[in-house]
Structures are given as C-alpha cells and as structure tokens.
Design an enzyme around this catalytic site. Structure first.
Site, mmCIF file in Angstrom:
data_model
loop_
_atom_site.group_PDB
_atom_site.id
_atom_site.type_symbol
_atom_site.label_atom_id
_atom_site.label_comp_id
_atom_site.label_asym_id
_atom_site.label_seq_id
_atom_site.Cartn_x
_atom_site.Cartn_y
_atom_site.Cartn_z
ATOM 1 N N TYR A 58 24.002 28.793 -51.099
ATOM 2 C CA TYR A 58 24.403 28.107 -49.931
ATOM 3 C C TYR A 58 23.274 27.978 -48.908
ATOM 4 C CZ TYR A 58 29.254 29.078 -51.100
ATOM 5 O OH TYR A 58 30.809 29.175 -51.995
ATOM 6 N N LEU A 229 41.739 25.334 -46.452
ATOM 7 C CA LEU A 229 42.261 24.514 -45.529
ATOM 8 C C LEU A 229 42.079 23.071 -45.908
ATOM 9 C CD1 LEU A 229 40.640 26.378 -42.608
ATOM 10 C CD2 LEU A 229 42.713 26.210 -42.999
ATOM 11 N N ALA A 230 41.832 22.632 -47.001
ATOM 12 C CA ALA A 230 41.915 21.220 -47.534
ATOM 13 C C ALA A 230 41.025 20.322 -46.831
ATOM 14 C CB ALA A 230 43.504 20.709 -47.398
ATOM 15 N N GLY A 232 40.535 19.919 -43.645
ATOM 16 C CA GLY A 232 41.235 19.461 -42.568
ATOM 17 C C GLY A 232 42.068 18.266 -42.804
#
Length: 319
Positions: A58, A229-230, A232
């Site tokens: 990351y 959370l897809a 947004g």
C-alpha cells in the site's frame, strides 16, 4: 495485546489503511501525510474500530510507515489495537511487471520489512494477499510456521482465495487460518449470487468459487469484505439507474433507523449469517465516522429489507 483468533471473531468492522501515506508514487511521505493518517486513526477509534488492515504494497510501503509514525507518537496505542497486514504481491515498475510472490524466503523478508515500517515487534494477523501459481505450499507453510515460532506473527489468514486453496494450505499448517479477505459489497455480489444462480444462464458469468463461504463458516474462518462501501456507488457516486434507486432506498432506510446510508450499506453485508466483517478504506475522517453505527450496533435490517436492497441493486428480479 489482543489474541489474533479472538480479535478476528470479535471485531465488527475493520479499518483498511490503503488510503494512508500520500501518493502511490514511490517517493517519501511528509508531515502532512502523518497528520492525515493520525486523523483517520482517531476517527476509526472514535467509531469503535480497533483492527487496522494493511498490506506491504500500500502506497509502496508508505501506508505502513505513516501508521508506524502514528504509533510512535501515541504511547499505549499499540496495546489497544489489532494490526493486520498482507504480503505476496510485488508491484510493477518501468523495468519489470507486477507479479505475485509467495516464496517462503520472500514472505519472511516482507514480514520483517513490515515490522520495521510499523514500528512493532509483532503482527497480530498476516494474510497472504493473492494466490501465487508458482508457490510451493510446503515452503509457504514452513515460512509461516517459522514466523509463528519466533513470535513475529500471532495468526494467519488469506485474501482472495477459494475453499480448495484454503484447505490445501491449512492441511500443512499447525495453526488455524483465521480470516479470508474477499471483495464483497452490495455492488460486488458474486459471493452471494453464486449460491442462487446455479442452473440458470446467469451462472456462466459468475466466477466466485462456489462453496467458499460455506467452507469458511464451517472452519471458523472470518470473512472480511474489502471494497465494502462499493467505492461510493450508492453514497454519492451513483452512475446507473439501479445505483440511483439503491442510493434512494439506502437514504430512506437510514432515515427510518436514525443512522447513515454508509452504516446501512455495511449492515447489508453484516446481516448475512456468515458474520462478514466489512473493511472500510476511506481516508476521510467524516466518512469513517459515518460507519460508526455499523461498528457499534447490530445490523438493523429485516429479512425483507435485506432482499429489497439486493434486488434494487441488481436492477432485475431474482431468478
């Protein structure tokens, strides 16, 4: 400090740290990046979230590094949280492509590097980030056993793996695998639809490894949902008629239940009997706090409400 198997069974929501550390360029991070990471960590803690999910790749390691800076400036914080990280992916650059690498010596080296960046002497849970087709499973198991024996890693899990791959690895390990992290959301629904599309034309387009949910439930492996959370799609970034209809339904359910659309969205995952633990990845404190009720309250969705959200997001009736 928290025992890995206990923490994996107890945490409702995890905070995913992929957004910390500044840009995805391999350059250095700065003071503003540390401050932003601290603000995200505080927002997560304020929302009842104590498990923090990392990966060595990351932000080219900067996400772990800025988190380590936050730990260093906050005495006692390490003892209050569970640290999870992942290894097994090598990022590409201009000279070489990105690959997967689960060679035993690579796993050990990557864990040592993560420990240094995180400024801790132990990782609570280590996940193997993606399957490596060239991995020698006995070498992988030997590396994990060595890390466990040395006290560098308390518990292990996998990410993006199916039931057969998990069983193949577990057969060679003396410690139980405690987690499997998969993309799961109201948008990425292959995991739930695989079980109802059998014997229908739609099943040909569903690539989810059938039986994985059942295997994890039967063996006490906690399912963690990345992308929960897809991105947004139902809370401000709607693009399709189905997404707009789902956003309106989420808003109405949130109004009825005195919570936020984000919490209702996560409740949809958590309402499944597999006790799915969503991983929220936003670096914005206000969006993290919007998930507070998911972390602190039982999912308040009826059987009918859960199905209504599913069918609305599909845009077509169930088969």
């Amino acid at each position: 400090m928290t025992n890995a198997s206990t923490s994996m069974s107890g945490d409702r929501v995890l905070y995913g740290c992929m957004g910390l550390g500044g840009s995805w360029e391999p350059g250095p991070y700065g003071a503003a990046d540390i401050d932003a990471a601290e603000a995200a960590v505080v927002a997560a803690l304020d929302s009842g979230i104590t498990t923090f999910d990392h990966a060595d790749i990351y932000r080219h390691g900067k996400a772990e590094a800025v988190f380590g800076e936050v730990l260093a400036r906050t005495p006692g914080l390490r003892e209050r949280i569970t640290l999870q990280t992942k290894c097994g992916i090598r990022l590409g650059d201009k000279d070489r492509p990105g690959i997967y690498d689960l060679r035993g010596e690579t796993i050990v080296r990557r864990v040592e590097e993560s420990l240094t960046r995180l400024r801790t002497d132990v990782i609570d849970v280590l996940l193997l980030h993606r399957p490596d087709p060239l991995a020698d499973v006995d070498s992988v198991a030997s590396a994990l056993a060595s890390l466990h024996r040395q006290g560098l890693v308390r518990g292990f899990g996998v990410s993006n793996m199916g039931a057969a791959q998990i069983a193949h690895l577990q057969a060679r390990l003396d410690v139980p695998l405690v987690a499997n992290q998969l993309e799961m959301s109201l948008h990425s629904r292959d995991w739930v639809e695989a079980g109802v599309l059998l014997n229908t034309p739609e099943s040909a387009d569903n690539g989810f490894p059938f039986g994985t949910l059942e295997h994890c439930r039967d063996h006490g492996i906690r399912l963690q949902a990345w992308g929960a959370l897809a991105q947004g799609r139902f809370t401000g970034r709607e693009q399709t008629p189905a997404e707009r209809a789902t956003a309106a339904l989420l808003a109405e359910l949130a109004r009825q239940k005195d919570t936020t659309p984000e919490s209702v969205l996560l409740w949809w995952l958590m309402r499944h009997p597999a006790a799915i633990a969503p991983v929220i990845g936003s670096a914005r404190p206000e969006r993290i706090r919007a998930c507070r009720d998911a972390a602190l309250r039982e999912p308040e969705l009826t059987h009918e409400e859960w199905y209504e959200l599913w069918i609305t997001a599909r845009g077509v009736p169930l088969p």
